[in-house]
Motif scaffolding. Structure first.
Motif, PDB file in Angstrom:
ATOM      1  N   ARG A   1       0.828  -1.206   0.000  1.00 13.15           N
ATOM      2  CA  ARG A   1       0.000   0.000   0.000  1.00 13.15           C
ATOM      3  C   ARG A   1       0.868   1.265   0.000  1.00 13.15           C
ATOM      4  NH1 ARG A   1      -3.025  -0.599   5.768  1.00 13.15           N
ATOM      5  NH2 ARG A   1      -2.935  -2.774   5.166  1.00 13.15           N
ATOM      6  N   ASN A   2       1.983   1.214   0.715  1.00 11.45           N
ATOM      7  CA  ASN A   2       2.892   2.354   0.697  1.00 11.45           C
ATOM      8  C   ASN A   2       3.645   2.457  -0.619  1.00 11.45           C
ATOM      9  OD1 ASN A   2       2.150   3.130   3.249  1.00 11.45           O
ATOM     10  ND2 ASN A   2       4.001   2.405   4.265  1.00 11.45           N
ATOM     11  N   ARG A   3       3.978   1.311  -1.219  1.00 12.74           N
ATOM     12  CA  ARG A   3       4.632   1.331  -2.522  1.00 12.74           C
ATOM     13  C   ARG A   3       3.764   2.041  -3.563  1.00 12.74           C
ATOM     14  NH1 ARG A   3       6.331  -5.033  -2.382  1.00 12.74           N
ATOM     15  NH2 ARG A   3       8.188  -4.826  -1.083  1.00 12.74           N
ATOM     16  N   VAL A   4       2.486   1.681  -3.568  1.00 13.42           N
ATOM     17  CA  VAL A   4       1.571   2.287  -4.540  1.00 13.42           C
ATOM     18  C   VAL A   4       1.452   3.795  -4.294  1.00 13.42           C
ATOM     19  CG1 VAL A   4      -0.812   2.331  -5.376  1.00 13.42           C
ATOM     20  CG2 VAL A   4       0.308   0.142  -4.899  1.00 13.42           C
ATOM     21  N   LYS A   5       1.385   4.195  -3.033  1.00 16.65           N
ATOM     22  CA  LYS A   5       1.306   5.623  -2.712  1.00 16.65           C
ATOM     23  C   LYS A   5       2.556   6.353  -3.199  1.00 16.65           C
ATOM     24  CE  LYS A   5      -1.470   4.843   1.469  1.00 16.65           C
ATOM     25  NZ  LYS A   5      -1.441   4.846   2.947  1.00 16.65           N
ATOM     26  N   ALA A   6       3.717   5.742  -2.988  1.00 14.39           N
ATOM     27  CA  ALA A   6       4.961   6.372  -3.432  1.00 14.39           C
ATOM     28  C   ALA A   6       5.026   6.469  -4.947  1.00 14.39           C
ATOM     29  CB  ALA A   6       6.162   5.577  -2.908  1.00 14.39           C
ATOM     30  N   VAL A   7       4.602   5.418  -5.629  1.00  6.40           N
ATOM     31  CA  VAL A   7       4.590   5.446  -7.099  1.00  6.40           C
ATOM     32  C   VAL A   7       3.635   6.518  -7.598  1.00  6.40           C
ATOM     33  CG1 VAL A   7       3.999   4.132  -9.167  1.00  6.40           C
ATOM     34  CG2 VAL A   7       5.279   3.028  -7.319  1.00  6.40           C
TER      35      VAL A   7
ATOM     36  N   LEU B   1      14.315   2.123  -5.413  1.00  4.40           N
ATOM     37  CA  LEU B   1      13.772   1.603  -6.671  1.00  4.40           C
ATOM     38  C   LEU B   1      13.496   0.110  -6.561  1.00  4.40           C
ATOM     39  CD1 LEU B   1      15.787   3.416  -9.487  1.00  4.40           C
ATOM     40  CD2 LEU B   1      13.336   3.564  -9.039  1.00  4.40           C
ATOM     41  N   GLY B   2      14.401  -0.604  -5.893  1.00 11.94           N
ATOM     42  CA  GLY B   2      14.173  -2.030  -5.690  1.00 11.94           C
ATOM     43  C   GLY B   2      12.907  -2.299  -4.908  1.00 11.94           C
ATOM     44  N   ARG B   3      12.656  -1.485  -3.884  1.00 17.16           N
ATOM     45  CA  ARG B   3      11.411  -1.622  -3.112  1.00 17.16           C
ATOM     46  C   ARG B   3      10.196  -1.380  -4.008  1.00 17.16           C
ATOM     47  NH1 ARG B   3      12.277  -3.870   1.994  1.00 17.16           N
ATOM     48  NH2 ARG B   3      13.406  -2.468   3.397  1.00 17.16           N
ATOM     49  N   LEU B   4      10.241  -0.288  -4.771  1.00 14.03           N
ATOM     50  CA  LEU B   4       9.080   0.095  -5.584  1.00 14.03           C
ATOM     51  C   LEU B   4       8.833  -0.881  -6.728  1.00 14.03           C
ATOM     52  CD1 LEU B   4       9.575   3.963  -5.687  1.00 14.03           C
ATOM     53  CD2 LEU B   4       8.187   2.610  -4.131  1.00 14.03           C
ATOM     54  N   CYS B   5       9.888  -1.545  -7.196  1.00 11.94           N
ATOM     55  CA  CYS B   5       9.705  -2.550  -8.244  1.00 11.94           C
ATOM     56  C   CYS B   5       9.086  -3.830  -7.691  1.00 11.94           C
ATOM     57  CB  CYS B   5      11.041  -2.868  -8.921  1.00 11.94           C
ATOM     58  SG  CYS B   5      11.563  -1.591 -10.088  1.00 11.94           S
ATOM     59  N   GLY B   6       8.814  -3.844  -6.409  1.00 10.71           N
ATOM     60  CA  GLY B   6       8.111  -4.967  -5.814  1.00 10.71           C
ATOM     61  C   GLY B   6       6.629  -4.966  -6.109  1.00 10.71           C
ATOM     62  N   CYS B   7       6.122  -3.917  -6.732  1.00  7.70           N
ATOM     63  CA  CYS B   7       4.713  -3.873  -7.138  1.00  7.70           C
ATOM     64  C   CYS B   7       4.632  -3.584  -8.635  1.00  7.70           C
ATOM     65  CB  CYS B   7       3.924  -2.823  -6.348  1.00  7.70           C
ATOM     66  SG  CYS B   7       4.394  -1.115  -6.672  1.00  7.70           S
ATOM     67  N   ALA B   8       3.531  -3.999  -9.235  1.00 12.72           N
ATOM     68  CA  ALA B   8       3.366  -3.842 -10.685  1.00 12.72           C
ATOM     69  C   ALA B   8       3.399  -2.373 -11.091  1.00 12.72           C
ATOM     70  CB  ALA B   8       2.056  -4.483 -11.127  1.00 12.72           C
ATOM     71  N   GLU B   9       2.799  -1.521 -10.256  1.00 14.95           N
ATOM     72  CA  GLU B   9       2.775  -0.095 -10.581  1.00 14.95           C
ATOM     73  C   GLU B   9       4.191   0.491 -10.643  1.00 14.95           C
ATOM     74  OE1 GLU B   9      -1.096  -1.173  -8.576  1.00 14.95           O
ATOM     75  OE2 GLU B   9       1.040  -1.617  -8.287  1.00 14.95           O
ATOM     76  N   GLY B  10       5.047   0.043  -9.724  1.00 10.86           N
ATOM     77  CA  GLY B  10       6.420   0.530  -9.707  1.00 10.86           C
ATOM     78  C   GLY B  10       7.196   0.086 -10.930  1.00 10.86           C
ATOM     79  N   ARG B  11       7.037  -1.181 -11.319  1.00  9.79           N
ATOM     80  CA  ARG B  11       7.735  -1.672 -12.500  1.00  9.79           C
ATOM     81  C   ARG B  11       7.252  -0.981 -13.765  1.00  9.79           C
ATOM     82  NH1 ARG B  11       6.824  -6.446  -9.471  1.00  9.79           N
ATOM     83  NH2 ARG B  11       4.960  -6.942 -10.697  1.00  9.79           N
TER      84      ARG B  11
END
Length: 429
Positions: free
Chosen positions: A276-282, A312-322
């Motif tokens: 949920r935080n990854r998506v918010k950051a993206v 970036l490695g953290r954010l690439c853990g979700c589809a939105e980040g990739r």
């Protein structure tokens, strides 16, 4: 000056900046000694040691060189130049920090804003002095003082949007607790008093304001607060936190930019193990901000590069980040360019990002882009080098095997030795 001209002054009594005999010699962290007036004027514009060219922190307070001053005074007395040597002004008396904190608490409770501001400014001056550092070593007293300041900060932030005096109160408190020891203590107090959400909201408000110094202080405190927050609170931070963190990363005009940017990166890395935080950051634009930062980084900024790749490695853990990463035209090249060139840690984190993209977001165009930017060759070097850890090497091998057919004819693998190594990695027996 005429008196000095008539007598040959020893070279080690002469300030390298003014070229005159020093009146109040002080020493920088670089070990070089200058006359106080000259070096303070110099640091206002240069920010480096004149002789060594090493950077000097903006908050550096040069250390008085009492031994050299006494030598200059003795020499000056023997040559009739006593008046040319200044004696440092006497230190102010120690102020009772506890009484000041009590005044601050009382003024805040009674809403006496001007009295509160006056007490905060007086406390700021006391805290900055050498005496206060000794007087504040009592942990219980320090906790009580910081507890009061945190409460004042949270209360004032609630009305900061409509009151300029409340903004001034917030700025003063942030200035007081900005030093590393007090910042850590403030984070601990916030956690123990269960004021995480209110403190985060207050810090977001401070980050939104235009006072660059206060924004820098708020970023450092936010880093420490998020480092000690319980998982239940950390996993559900408001979207505004990530918006302000991204703004800090993009802001090139901020005070103490290197330290502030690193604080923002620490917040991003520490708060994005959860989707949920990854998506918010993206959604806040963190991925392009990080990629642009990598493209701008050049020189000895190793830690910032490692943190950016880690985020970036953290954010690439979700589809939105990739998706955001591959949508950036220079992202793959930016990540690949940091592998093998910055540090072993940076290489490991770059390989993680490349593996994530290769496994989950590798369209034909992305695979071709990775080939053109030299990713297969970089991965081959990592996979075959004993310099890197076993897990990093295995990730590199795995990534190469994923697209072995497409990369087998990559121009970066045409050197016969590298091509042989790639064949071993891509097609193990």
């Amino acid at each position: 000056m005429e008196e000095e001209a008539q007598v040959e002054v020893p070279c080690y009594f002469v300030c390298p900046i003014s070229l005159h005999m020093m009146r109040d010699p002080v020493t920088l962290p670089t070990g070089m000694t200058y006359d106080r007036d000259g070096i303070e004027r110099w640091l206002l514009t240069a920010g480096t040691c004149p002789l060594t060219k090493q950077p000097v922190p903006a908050d550096c307070d040069p250390t008085p060189n009492h031994t050299l001053r006494r030598l200059i005074q003795s020499w000056g007395a023997a040559h009739g130049l006593v008046q040319r040597v200044a004696t440092p002004p006497p230190k102010p008396p120690i102020t009772d920090v506890a009484s000041l904190v009590s005044r601050i608490g009382g003024a805040a409770s009674n809403n006496f804003t001007q009295e509160l501001l006056a007490a905060l400014r007086e406390l700021r001056g006391v805290v900055a002095s050498e005496e206060s550092q000794r007087s504040c070593r009592n942990d219980d007293a320090a906790c009580a003082a910081v507890d009061t300041l945190v409460g004042v900060f949270i209360t004032a932030s609630a009305s900061a949007t409509t009151s300029t005096s409340s903004v001034a109160v917030c700025d003063e408190v942030l200035e007081i607790i900005s030093s590393s020891d007090k910042c850590l203590l403030a984070a601990r107090v916030i956690m123990e008093t269960n004021t995480n959400e209110a403190a985060v909201d207050a810090l977001v408000s401070a980050l939104r304001r235009s006072n660059t110094a206060s924004r820098a202080h708020a970023a450092l405190l936010l880093r420490n607060v998020t480092a000690v927050m319980p998982t239940s609170s950390l996993a559900s931070l408001p979207e505004q936190v990530f918006g302000e963190v991204v703004r800090l990363i993009r802001d090139k005009q901020q005070v103490s930019r290197a330290a502030t940017t690193k604080a923002a990166l620490h917040v991003l890395v520490g708060t994005t193990p959860w989707d949920r935080n990854r998506v918010k950051a993206v959604d806040a634009g963190a991925v392009p901000a990080l990629v642009d930062m990598l493209l701008d980084l050049d020189g000895p900024e190793r830690r910032a590069c490692e943190l950016a790749l880690g985020a970036l490695g953290r954010l690439c853990g979700c589809a939105e980040g990739r998706a955001a990463l591959v949508a950036h035209g220079a992202a793959v090249a930016a990540v690949a360019s940091k592998a093998l060139r910055v540090s072993d840690v940076a290489t490991d984190k770059a390989v993680r990002v490349l593996r994530s993209v290769a496994r989950h977001a590798a369209t034909a165009a992305v695979v071709q882009e990775m080939a053109h930017t030299g990713v297969p060759g970089t991965l081959c070097v990592v996979a075959q080098s004993e310099q890197y850890g076993d897990r990093t090497r295995e990730r590199a091998r795995e990534t190469l095997r994923l697209h072995a057919r497409a990369w087998r004819s990559s121009p970066c693998l045409q050197h016969k030795h590298l091509h042989a190594a790639a064949h071993v990695v891509m097609y193990p027996c």
